[in-house]
Enzyme design. Sequence first.
Site, PDB file in Angstrom:
ATOM      1  NE  ARG A  75      -3.753  -2.278   0.178  1.00 22.15           N
ATOM      2  CZ  ARG A  75      -3.457  -3.392  -0.505  1.00 22.15           C
ATOM      3  NH1 ARG A  75      -2.409  -3.440  -1.328  1.00 22.15           N
ATOM      4  NH2 ARG A  75      -4.200  -4.464  -0.394  1.00 22.15           N
TER       5      ARG A  75
ATOM      6  CD  GLU B 109      -4.703   0.513   3.199  1.00 23.10           C
ATOM      7  OE1 GLU B 109      -4.493  -0.495   3.904  1.00 23.10           O
ATOM      8  OE2 GLU B 109      -5.380   0.494   2.160  1.00 23.10           O
TER       9      GLU B 109
ATOM     10  CB  SER C 249      -8.115  -0.999   4.769  1.00 18.00           C
ATOM     11  OG  SER C 249      -8.804  -2.141   4.336  1.00 18.00           O
TER      12      SER C 249
HETATM   13  C1  LIG Z   1     -15.428   0.634   0.525  1.00 14.83           C
HETATM   14  C2  LIG Z   1     -13.947   0.727   0.240  1.00 14.83           C
HETATM   15  C3  LIG Z   1     -13.223  -0.432  -0.036  1.00 14.83           C
HETATM   16  C4  LIG Z   1     -11.844  -0.361  -0.301  1.00 14.83           C
HETATM   17  N1  LIG Z   1     -11.139  -1.515  -0.571  1.00 14.83           N
HETATM   18  C5  LIG Z   1      -9.838  -1.436  -0.873  1.00 14.83           C
HETATM   19  C6  LIG Z   1      -9.097  -2.620  -1.198  1.00 14.83           C
HETATM   20  O1  LIG Z   1      -9.614  -3.716  -1.228  1.00 14.83           O
HETATM   21  N2  LIG Z   1      -7.792  -2.502  -1.506  1.00 14.83           N
HETATM   22  C7  LIG Z   1      -7.163  -1.298  -1.523  1.00 14.83           C
HETATM   23  O2  LIG Z   1      -5.966  -1.247  -1.838  1.00 14.83           O
HETATM   24  N3  LIG Z   1      -7.819  -0.147  -1.196  1.00 14.83           N
HETATM   25  C8  LIG Z   1      -9.134  -0.200  -0.881  1.00 14.83           C
HETATM   26  N4  LIG Z   1      -9.809   0.945  -0.560  1.00 14.83           N
HETATM   27  C9  LIG Z   1      -9.093   2.221  -0.520  1.00 14.83           C
HETATM   28  C10 LIG Z   1      -9.094   2.995  -1.842  1.00 14.83           C
HETATM   29  O3  LIG Z   1     -10.153   2.559  -2.653  1.00 14.83           O
HETATM   30  C11 LIG Z   1      -7.764   2.837  -2.575  1.00 14.83           C
HETATM   31  O4  LIG Z   1      -6.682   3.305  -1.797  1.00 14.83           O
HETATM   32  C12 LIG Z   1      -7.742   3.607  -3.898  1.00 14.83           C
HETATM   33  O5  LIG Z   1      -6.522   3.331  -4.541  1.00 14.83           O
HETATM   34  C13 LIG Z   1      -7.882   5.104  -3.720  1.00 14.83           C
HETATM   35  O6  LIG Z   1      -8.078   5.668  -4.990  1.00 14.83           O
HETATM   36  P1  LIG Z   1      -8.574   7.171  -5.182  1.00 14.83           P
HETATM   37  O7  LIG Z   1      -8.410   7.470  -6.625  1.00 14.83           O
HETATM   38  O8  LIG Z   1      -9.930   7.381  -4.603  1.00 14.83           O
HETATM   39  O9  LIG Z   1      -7.497   7.975  -4.358  1.00 14.83           O
HETATM   40  P2  LIG Z   1      -7.745   9.085  -3.206  1.00 14.83           P
HETATM   41  O10 LIG Z   1      -8.374   8.442  -2.033  1.00 14.83           O
HETATM   42  O11 LIG Z   1      -8.387  10.276  -3.798  1.00 14.83           O
HETATM   43  O12 LIG Z   1      -6.218   9.410  -2.867  1.00 14.83           O
HETATM   44  C14 LIG Z   1      -5.383   8.446  -2.257  1.00 14.83           C
HETATM   45  C15 LIG Z   1      -3.919   8.863  -2.506  1.00 14.83           C
HETATM   46  O13 LIG Z   1      -3.654   8.769  -3.898  1.00 14.83           O
HETATM   47  C16 LIG Z   1      -3.198  10.030  -4.402  1.00 14.83           C
HETATM   48  N5  LIG Z   1      -3.716  10.198  -5.770  1.00 14.83           N
HETATM   49  C17 LIG Z   1      -5.001  10.124  -6.196  1.00 14.83           C
HETATM   50  N6  LIG Z   1      -5.063  10.324  -7.538  1.00 14.83           N
HETATM   51  C18 LIG Z   1      -3.787  10.522  -7.950  1.00 14.83           C
HETATM   52  C19 LIG Z   1      -3.195  10.807  -9.214  1.00 14.83           C
HETATM   53  N7  LIG Z   1      -3.903  10.933 -10.349  1.00 14.83           N
HETATM   54  N8  LIG Z   1      -1.833  10.977  -9.257  1.00 14.83           N
HETATM   55  C20 LIG Z   1      -1.088  10.878  -8.126  1.00 14.83           C
HETATM   56  N9  LIG Z   1      -1.592  10.601  -6.913  1.00 14.83           N
HETATM   57  C21 LIG Z   1      -2.930  10.438  -6.827  1.00 14.83           C
HETATM   58  C22 LIG Z   1      -3.754  11.071  -3.424  1.00 14.83           C
HETATM   59  O14 LIG Z   1      -2.979  12.265  -3.453  1.00 14.83           O
HETATM   60  C23 LIG Z   1      -3.614  10.312  -2.118  1.00 14.83           C
HETATM   61  O15 LIG Z   1      -2.281  10.366  -1.647  1.00 14.83           O
HETATM   62  C24 LIG Z   1     -11.195   0.897  -0.294  1.00 14.83           C
HETATM   63  C25 LIG Z   1     -11.932   2.076  -0.040  1.00 14.83           C
HETATM   64  C26 LIG Z   1     -13.294   1.994   0.229  1.00 14.83           C
HETATM   65  C27 LIG Z   1     -14.054   3.258   0.500  1.00 14.83           C
END
Ligand SMILES: Cc1cc2nc3c(=O)[nH]c(=O)nc-3n(C[C@H](O)[C@H](O)[C@H](O)COP(=O)(O)OP(=O)(O)OC[C@H]3O[C@@H](n4cnc5c(N)ncnc54)[C@H](O)[C@@H]3O)c2cc1C
Length: 307
Positions: free
Chosen positions: A172, A291, A221
């Site tokens: 992660r 995380e 998480s």
């Molecule tokens: C119900 C639920 C279930 C989940 N299950 C999982 C799972 O099974 N496994 C898992 O790994 N995660 C899980 N997550 C967490 C989340 O979905 C992941 O971490 C996902 O990768 C976040 O993506 P996001 O685009 O929403 O990023 P954000 O939450 O918007 O940002 C997270 C990080 O990524 C960076 N970021 C976002 N977009 C970019 C970009 N274009 N360039 C550079 N950096 C960027 C942000 O600055 C921040 O540091 C879950 C979340 C929820 C709500």
Amino acid sequence: MSEAASLPQVAGKLKADAPLAPLVWFKSGGAAEWLFEPKDLADLQGFLRDLDPSVPVMALGLGSNMIVRDGGVPGVVIRLGKAFAKVTRVDEVTLECGGGASGILVSSIARDNGIAGVEFLRSIPGTVGGFVRMNGGAYGVEVKDVLVDCDVVLRDGSLVTLANADLGYTYRHSELPEGAVVVAARFKGRAGEPDTIQAEMDRISASREASQPLRSKTGGSTFKNPEGHKAWQLVDEAGCRGLTLGGAQVSEKHTNFLLNVAEATSSDIEALGEEVRRRVKENSGVTLEWEIQRVGLSAEARSELTQ
Ligand SMILES: Cc1cc2nc3c(=O)[nH]c(=O)nc-3n(C[C@H](O)[C@H](O)[C@H](O)COP(=O)(O)OP(=O)(O)OC[C@H]3O[C@@H](n4cnc5c(N)ncnc54)[C@H](O)[C@@H]3O)c2cc1C
């Protein structure tokens, strides 16, 4: 920070004091000093090239792994829109995915093209940029297993391609440079039958539905699984299932999820997480590591700044 006039001209949308709560899963927290949605790649590059280098920049995906603190985020928050949400087939087993494309879109296009191996992205809410930064993973597969390389706009506006090995992936975590925005990524799977791929996606969705509070205001998480442990189990054993603080609660369904159940502030949510860490440490001796990305300023820090 600077007045609007001193920010570079853009073709896309640039908004001052933009509330971030509606844009993140927890539905809490303050505003972005500036929110920028670039029209296209050239717009993003030009903006970052001309932006005062002292201004902090943060990318935002779907905010599914994020607590935005109540005092908001200083500097510029960058959100990738439709121009960055395309997914196309490069060859029999490889997809090129825009940094703003969702996991559902990536896995669906993979299925349509008979590409297996990225079904896990069906279950992770978020965008390709977030997956690449967080090394998102589920069901035994993570981004580092399928990523070939990604295109990244650095803080100075330059566009570089980073190979998987350049990202220093661990659980992660990636070593993506500060302020860098992932605008595209190539994922490599393997040849598969669309029906079999769909069946795997259905299996994953059903398993998620059974075990996680998917329709809640949450951040996924909360803590990383410590070596040799499951975070949810440590939280449960420390008696934190259902624990509440202000409007925040530890999920009854999945104890590694925090929920905004009653107009929680981000401060409630973060304080509840810290209380869980304290109880787990006391109960098991294990220090849980966050995380969820916690970004921005507390309300207190913001009011000190404005005094
Ligand atoms: C119900 C639920 C279930 C989940 N299950 C999982 C799972 O099974 N496994 C898992 O790994 N995660 C899980 N997550 C967490 C989340 O979905 C992941 O971490 C996902 O990768 C976040 O993506 P996001 O685009 O929403 O990023 P954000 O939450 O918007 O940002 C997270 C990080 O990524 C960076 N970021 C976002 N977009 C970019 C970009 N274009 N360039 C550079 N950096 C960027 C942000 O600055 C921040 O540091 C879950 C979340 C929820 C709500």
